[in-house]
Design a protein around this motif. Sequence first.
Motif, PDB file in Angstrom:
ATOM      1  N   ILE A  35       0.843  -1.198   0.000  1.00 48.72           N
ATOM      2  CA  ILE A  35       0.000   0.000   0.000  1.00 48.72           C
ATOM      3  C   ILE A  35       0.880   1.252   0.000  1.00 48.72           C
ATOM      4  O   ILE A  35       0.659   2.193  -0.769  1.00 48.72           O
ATOM      5  N   ALA A  36       1.906   1.223   0.862  1.00 52.32           N
ATOM      6  CA  ALA A  36       2.811   2.375   0.943  1.00 52.32           C
ATOM      7  C   ALA A  36       3.449   2.637  -0.415  1.00 52.32           C
ATOM      8  O   ALA A  36       3.523   3.777  -0.886  1.00 52.32           O
ATOM      9  N   LEU A  37       3.886   1.568  -1.037  1.00 54.70           N
ATOM     10  CA  LEU A  37       4.541   1.681  -2.348  1.00 54.70           C
ATOM     11  C   LEU A  37       3.595   2.319  -3.367  1.00 54.70           C
ATOM     12  O   LEU A  37       3.978   3.205  -4.134  1.00 54.70           O
ATOM     13  N   THR A  38       2.339   1.862  -3.354  1.00 55.86           N
ATOM     14  CA  THR A  38       1.361   2.391  -4.299  1.00 55.86           C
ATOM     15  C   THR A  38       1.123   3.874  -4.055  1.00 55.86           C
ATOM     16  O   THR A  38       0.988   4.666  -4.993  1.00 55.86           O
ATOM     17  N   ILE A  39       1.074   4.234  -2.763  1.00 60.78           N
ATOM     18  CA  ILE A  39       0.834   5.647  -2.433  1.00 60.78           C
ATOM     19  C   ILE A  39       2.004   6.503  -2.927  1.00 60.78           C
ATOM     20  O   ILE A  39       1.803   7.574  -3.519  1.00 60.78           O
ATOM     21  N   ILE A  40       3.240   5.998  -2.694  1.00 62.99           N
ATOM     22  CA  ILE A  40       4.415   6.754  -3.161  1.00 62.99           C
ATOM     23  C   ILE A  40       4.365   6.911  -4.679  1.00 62.99           C
ATOM     24  O   ILE A  40       4.563   8.007  -5.220  1.00 62.99           O
ATOM     25  N   ALA A  41       4.054   5.804  -5.339  1.00 67.34           N
ATOM     26  CA  ALA A  41       3.960   5.859  -6.803  1.00 67.34           C
ATOM     27  C   ALA A  41       2.910   6.876  -7.221  1.00 67.34           C
ATOM     28  O   ALA A  41       3.132   7.705  -8.117  1.00 67.34           O
ATOM     29  N   PHE A  44       4.034  10.468  -7.033  1.00 65.58           N
ATOM     30  CA  PHE A  44       4.906  10.867  -8.146  1.00 65.58           C
ATOM     31  C   PHE A  44       4.125  11.075  -9.430  1.00 65.58           C
ATOM     32  O   PHE A  44       4.436  11.944 -10.233  1.00 65.58           O
ATOM     33  N   ILE A  45       3.103  10.238  -9.604  1.00 65.43           N
ATOM     34  CA  ILE A  45       2.378  10.249 -10.874  1.00 65.43           C
ATOM     35  C   ILE A  45       1.517  11.487 -11.040  1.00 65.43           C
ATOM     36  O   ILE A  45       1.429  12.070 -12.122  1.00 65.43           O
ATOM     37  N   SER A  46       0.877  11.923  -9.936  1.00 66.51           N
ATOM     38  CA  SER A  46      -0.071  13.023 -10.091  1.00 66.51           C
ATOM     39  C   SER A  46      -0.112  13.896  -8.847  1.00 66.51           C
ATOM     40  O   SER A  46      -0.113  13.395  -7.715  1.00 66.51           O
ATOM     41  N   ASN A  47      -0.179  15.185  -9.067  1.00 62.81           N
ATOM     42  CA  ASN A  47      -0.307  16.122  -7.955  1.00 62.81           C
ATOM     43  C   ASN A  47      -1.657  15.995  -7.273  1.00 62.81           C
ATOM     44  O   ASN A  47      -1.814  16.324  -6.119  1.00 62.81           O
ATOM     45  N   ALA A  48      -2.622  15.497  -8.027  1.00 61.31           N
ATOM     46  CA  ALA A  48      -3.976  15.408  -7.485  1.00 61.31           C
ATOM     47  C   ALA A  48      -4.114  14.231  -6.512  1.00 61.31           C
ATOM     48  O   ALA A  48      -5.107  14.131  -5.802  1.00 61.31           O
TER      49      ALA A  48
END
Lengths: 341, 509
Positions: A35-41, A44-48
């Motif tokens: 979950i943490a990894l997905t959140i970090i990703a 990075f992917i979107s400011n929103a």
Amino acid sequence: MADAAQDVQGGARTEGLRARGARLALHELTLLPAIALTIIAGAFISNAFLTADNFFNILQQSSELAVLVIAESLILIGGKFDLSLESVVGLAPMFSAWLVVRDTSIGGSGIGLNPGLAIALMFVVGALVGAANGFLVVRLRLNAFIVTLAMLILLRGVTLGITNGKTLFELPNAFLYLGSAKWLGVPVSIWIAGVLYLLFGLFLRYHRIGRALYAIGGNPEAARVAGIRVERVTWGVYIVGGMLAALAGLMLTGRIASVVSSQGQNMIFYVFAAAVIGGISLNGGRGRLLGALTGVLLLGILQNVLTLAQIPAFWIDAAYGAIILIALILARASGGPAQEA
Amino acid sequence: MSASATRNRDQDRFRLAAELTHVSKTFGANHALRDVSVEIPAGQSRALVGRNGAGKSTLVAVLTGLIAPDAGRVRLADAPAPALADRWAWRQRVACVYQRSTVVPTLTVAENLFLNAQPVAAGSWIRWAAMRERAEAVLREWGLEIDVGLDAGRLSVEQRQIVEIARALIQGSRFIILDEPTAELEGREVTRLFDRMQRLRQGGVTFLYISHHLEEIYEVCDSVTVLRDGAVVTSAPLTEMPKDRVVAAMVGGDVRLGARGAGAARPGTESLRVEALSVGPVAGLSFAVAAGECVGLAGLAGSGTEQVADVIAGLRRPAGGGITVGGRALPAGGVAAAQRAGVGYVPRDRRMHGIVPLLSVAENMTLTIADRLGPGGIVLPAERDRHARRMIRDLQLVAASTEQPVGELSGGNQQKAVMGRALAADPRLLLLVHPTQGVDIAAKEALFAIIARAQVAGTGVLVVSDDLDELRICDRVLVIFKGRLAASFAAGWQDRDLVAAIEGVAAHG
């Protein structure tokens, strides 16, 4: 003799420590790194992504899945299966909305039933479907997988048939409340899912019937010998599962302000994915709601990140499936239980 | 201590732990129990013996309230037995530790002890801390040692039995039925079980002990009830019942002992040679089996004997060394290659590895020779049945037809089917691992006779076992202790010498 006894005890003690360690070792929380990894990703992917709005958005969109996962988890822990839950998500609101909507030209029944009564009926429909599944599985001893698969197909067809495939909208406010209202600034559906997780989690852990469910799933013969009413509890769990599915249907209807004949379609796959990567055993008797909840959250966040990443819509499902497989492998590698079923 | 005072009161409270008077039960045309009367005094340890199908299971089911007798009276602790539906009342009076596990593997020991009887607060909410404390207290009181936080799925067979006994005690039962408790225990665990039973009896617990191992009942029981064809043949103190009388009562004087293949060995023709084999704990083991010879390989669980068997059967690769069967090196490549090389294998646990319960007797028996039953891999049913019928006749296997699912047969007949399959391909070596485990004494004799016939036909036999009856049919017994060849006995050895060698204790005298 004293020696011998110590021998056993010695072995038992080290094993006990390990078992206890495993339990405390966040057995239920093996998905947190993912979950943490997905959140970090996502960040990075979107400011929103990292905004309160988006956060509530994810939780609200996951709330129906979350409620369904509770239902499926109860049934899986008891050693059974229910594929038909997703069809109740469609059928129960469709049936009630049909009774309420006056305008026959848009697919209504023309009856114009009182909305409160119609919502109550929704839960009755869920309970009846659960009772029917329970009857077929418990009384007639049919295989749960195939029974609920047939039920799924049947109820999907009924949902379609009621309105000849039309979408019902212009629903009364009572139908929309759970999907649109907020309490203390937080959408009601999030409150509901949260409270249900707390209640059912405590029930499974601290209530006799909750523990009886684990015993039934772990070894039904032993449970029977211990005086647990195996049939009655199993039947009850199907009924509760059906009612939870009806609730999920009501929440979904409220959020999208209409009932589509395909409502809930394919949800069951995500229900199983969330439950299983969250540590609920397909063989019964193992797993906790806390784990299942992490499974739901992982899928919810993932879906959101994939959308924000602007992956072409036609490829989202493929990416989603691949990532679920990776999550399963990770959960297994980090010491989660083997899934053999 | 007040706890022991409570126990003594329990003991004084009743005279008979269980009493059956003229109990009968029929299933269809089958008289499972005929006019059975048994009294088990409190504090006694009673052995219940009989061949498979003699009615032991039915008797236990009646005693534990799982089925109602057609006629007769059941009393427990000097009072009429509770109504059949009142499971809770039954569980407070009598408990049975079955061979089949009744623990829930996914729950902890503490939860298993209080299954459906947890200490609860108002509204049936479970008090976990209180439950753990009470579990520990009860185990301590009775001198049972086990960690209550363990997952029951990780328990050994011995520990699981402790949990089931403790659960019975917690529920208030002071009458415990043990159904073949030693079937899966090794020597030291059996000794500990007997010590435990002794201690519990001092605390006022009554036992009904069911076992196929007659030696055991002389160690832990005071009296014996023998069942045959659903009727009680005799109930008597064991001091009046030497082993041969018990056996005679069980089989009705119809036992043919001593059908042995001794002397069939053909020195010079080699069936099996094991050369400097290393596997698991075993290092550098060498021995040979001549054609027609029967050799025993004895050792505790963990001594390495089962790994040796696995290697010969092709289930496991050795770390070093070589094996020849009939003079040819055993090819690597698993079970199929070992079979082709001439190894007929009877695995240890027939339910797990031996039979496919839903398949028919004929299919099970011809699994190893399926390639010979027709051209190009096609299995011709007529051919299969012909083979199966011949084997059934040769082995005196009792089955309704060749089409009967093998899972419906009795244990002894299942084992005959497994044996028949091993023999179907005319093996050079018959590899038997605990070949008569869990079968009754008459079936045991029949299996021994089959082995003897194979020997006469020139098949070498390797028996991997620590059961003395099974080792007694061997021309030689090799003892493995901690992976090394510790001793070798020619036929005619004394039990205690062999047991001492198996256990790694120096024999005296």
